[in-house]
Design an enzyme around this catalytic site. Structure first.
Site, PDB file in Angstrom:
ATOM      1  N   ASP A 114      -2.757  -0.041   6.488  1.00  0.00           N
ATOM      2  CA  ASP A 114      -3.552  -0.552   5.365  1.00  0.00           C
ATOM      3  C   ASP A 114      -2.923  -1.782   4.719  1.00  0.00           C
ATOM      4  O   ASP A 114      -3.634  -2.687   4.281  1.00  0.00           O
ATOM      5  CB  ASP A 114      -3.776   0.541   4.316  1.00  0.00           C
ATOM      6  CG  ASP A 114      -4.795   1.576   4.789  1.00  0.00           C
ATOM      7  OD1 ASP A 114      -5.444   1.353   5.828  1.00  0.00           O
ATOM      8  OD2 ASP A 114      -4.938   2.611   4.114  1.00  0.00           O
ATOM      9  N   GLU A 143      -6.432  17.617  -0.411  1.00  0.00           N
ATOM     10  CA  GLU A 143      -7.314  16.439  -0.361  1.00  0.00           C
ATOM     11  C   GLU A 143      -6.550  15.213   0.154  1.00  0.00           C
ATOM     12  O   GLU A 143      -7.083  14.418   0.916  1.00  0.00           O
ATOM     13  CB  GLU A 143      -7.898  16.117  -1.746  1.00  0.00           C
ATOM     14  CG  GLU A 143      -8.662  17.231  -2.407  1.00  0.00           C
ATOM     15  CD  GLU A 143      -7.778  18.252  -3.110  1.00  0.00           C
ATOM     16  OE1 GLU A 143      -6.697  17.908  -3.626  1.00  0.00           O
ATOM     17  OE2 GLU A 143      -8.180  19.436  -3.121  1.00  0.00           O
ATOM     18  N   GLU A 203       0.854   5.804   0.264  1.00  0.00           N
ATOM     19  CA  GLU A 203       0.199   7.098   0.448  1.00  0.00           C
ATOM     20  C   GLU A 203       0.953   8.048  -0.471  1.00  0.00           C
ATOM     21  O   GLU A 203       2.170   7.896  -0.669  1.00  0.00           O
ATOM     22  CB  GLU A 203       0.281   7.575   1.895  1.00  0.00           C
ATOM     23  CG  GLU A 203      -0.446   6.686   2.895  1.00  0.00           C
ATOM     24  CD  GLU A 203      -1.925   6.475   2.623  1.00  0.00           C
ATOM     25  OE1 GLU A 203      -2.562   7.366   1.996  1.00  0.00           O
ATOM     26  OE2 GLU A 203      -2.444   5.432   3.020  1.00  0.00           O
ATOM     27  N   HIS A 245      -5.191   6.622   8.773  1.00  0.00           N
ATOM     28  CA  HIS A 245      -5.058   6.121   7.395  1.00  0.00           C
ATOM     29  C   HIS A 245      -3.574   6.140   7.057  1.00  0.00           C
ATOM     30  O   HIS A 245      -2.999   7.190   6.814  1.00  0.00           O
ATOM     31  CB  HIS A 245      -5.857   7.011   6.445  1.00  0.00           C
ATOM     32  CG  HIS A 245      -5.945   6.451   5.074  1.00  0.00           C
ATOM     33  ND1 HIS A 245      -6.973   5.639   4.670  1.00  0.00           N
ATOM     34  CD2 HIS A 245      -5.124   6.566   4.013  1.00  0.00           C
ATOM     35  CE1 HIS A 245      -6.781   5.290   3.414  1.00  0.00           C
ATOM     36  NE2 HIS A 245      -5.664   5.841   2.991  1.00  0.00           N
ATOM     37  N   ASP A 267       0.846  -1.187   0.000  1.00  0.00           N
ATOM     38  CA  ASP A 267       0.000   0.000   0.000  1.00  0.00           C
ATOM     39  C   ASP A 267       0.883   1.239   0.000  1.00  0.00           C
ATOM     40  O   ASP A 267       2.015   1.207   0.492  1.00  0.00           O
ATOM     41  CB  ASP A 267      -0.930   0.023   1.213  1.00  0.00           C
ATOM     42  CG  ASP A 267      -2.003   1.098   1.066  1.00  0.00           C
ATOM     43  OD1 ASP A 267      -2.786   1.021   0.096  1.00  0.00           O
ATOM     44  OD2 ASP A 267      -2.042   2.030   1.891  1.00  0.00           O
ATOM     45  N   HIS A 312      -4.354  11.267   4.847  1.00  0.00           N
ATOM     46  CA  HIS A 312      -3.242  10.613   5.555  1.00  0.00           C
ATOM     47  C   HIS A 312      -2.538  11.483   6.593  1.00  0.00           C
ATOM     48  O   HIS A 312      -1.727  10.971   7.373  1.00  0.00           O
ATOM     49  CB  HIS A 312      -2.220  10.041   4.567  1.00  0.00           C
ATOM     50  CG  HIS A 312      -1.714  11.016   3.547  1.00  0.00           C
ATOM     51  ND1 HIS A 312      -1.071  12.180   3.870  1.00  0.00           N
ATOM     52  CD2 HIS A 312      -1.752  10.958   2.190  1.00  0.00           C
ATOM     53  CE1 HIS A 312      -0.724  12.819   2.756  1.00  0.00           C
ATOM     54  NE2 HIS A 312      -1.138  12.101   1.722  1.00  0.00           N
TER      55      HIS A 312
END
Length: 192
Positions: free
Chosen positions: A151, A52, A10, A146, A8, A57
């Site tokens: 994740d 956004e 970010e 997050h 995963d 995160h």
């Protein structure tokens, strides 16, 4: 032996060509068990983090100042994903942005992927299939943070649970209407 790696990221935003990875995490899965072998890193970038993305995160440029850049961590990423099928929730984003990061440092990468979003849409049609929704469905504890680290761990658990085969029940009829029931397990599921 089947080896997978859940992955995963970010990012600074959702533009695959122009945004950058600022956090990446990978977890090794062997024979449908999370082994504990993992790679995690925050990554410094000169790219502005979009509002956004920050709302999701909560990673800002100041936090990333002393972190390594992508060129410094690329070999560690390649080492953990080497010769594995890489599990990603929404391959169309994470895989492509990762390929772009490698392209910027002059490397071409290609590896086999398995998209848990696609798996979930087949298994649970017409339902919400975000990673958060799948965690709720499978009763996987998910904190409110997050992060790629959290994740990728949850993704590994979701993948194992979606891949598990149900116990097969074999009923054998014997004389005088006696019934013998036996169970055969297809896979052992161990999440930790």
């Amino acid at each position: 032996m089947k080896r997978f790696v859940s992955l995963d990221t970010e990012t600074t935003g959702l533009d695959i060509k122009n945004d950058r990875i600022i956090e990446i995490s990978c977890n090794e899965i062997i024979d449908f068990r999370i082994t504990g072998k993992k790679f995690h890193s925050y990554i410094k970038t000169n790219k502005k983090i979009k509002k956004e993305a920050y709302k999701i995160h909560k990673i800002n440029k100041k936090f990333l100042i002393n972190k390594p850049n992508f060129k410094e961590v690329n070999k560690k990423i390649l080492k953990i994903i080497n010769k594995s099928k890489v599990i990603i929730h929404n391959v169309r984003f994470d895989y492509k942005i990762l390929k772009e990061e490698f392209k910027r440092i002059g490397k071409k990468i290609k590896f086999k992927t398995l998209d848990t979003l696609r798996m979930a849409r087949k298994k649970f049609p017409k339902k919400k299939n975000s990673l958060t929704s799948l965690c709720k469905r499978f009763k996987i504890k998910k904190n409110n943070i997050h992060s790629a680290l959290q994740d990728s761990i949850n993704l590994a658990k979701v993948f194992i649970l979606m891949s598990a085969k149900q116990k097969k029940i074999i009923i054998k009829k014997k004389k005088k209407k006696k019934i013998k029931v036996s169970y055969k397990k297809k896979k052992n599921i161990i999440l930790f």
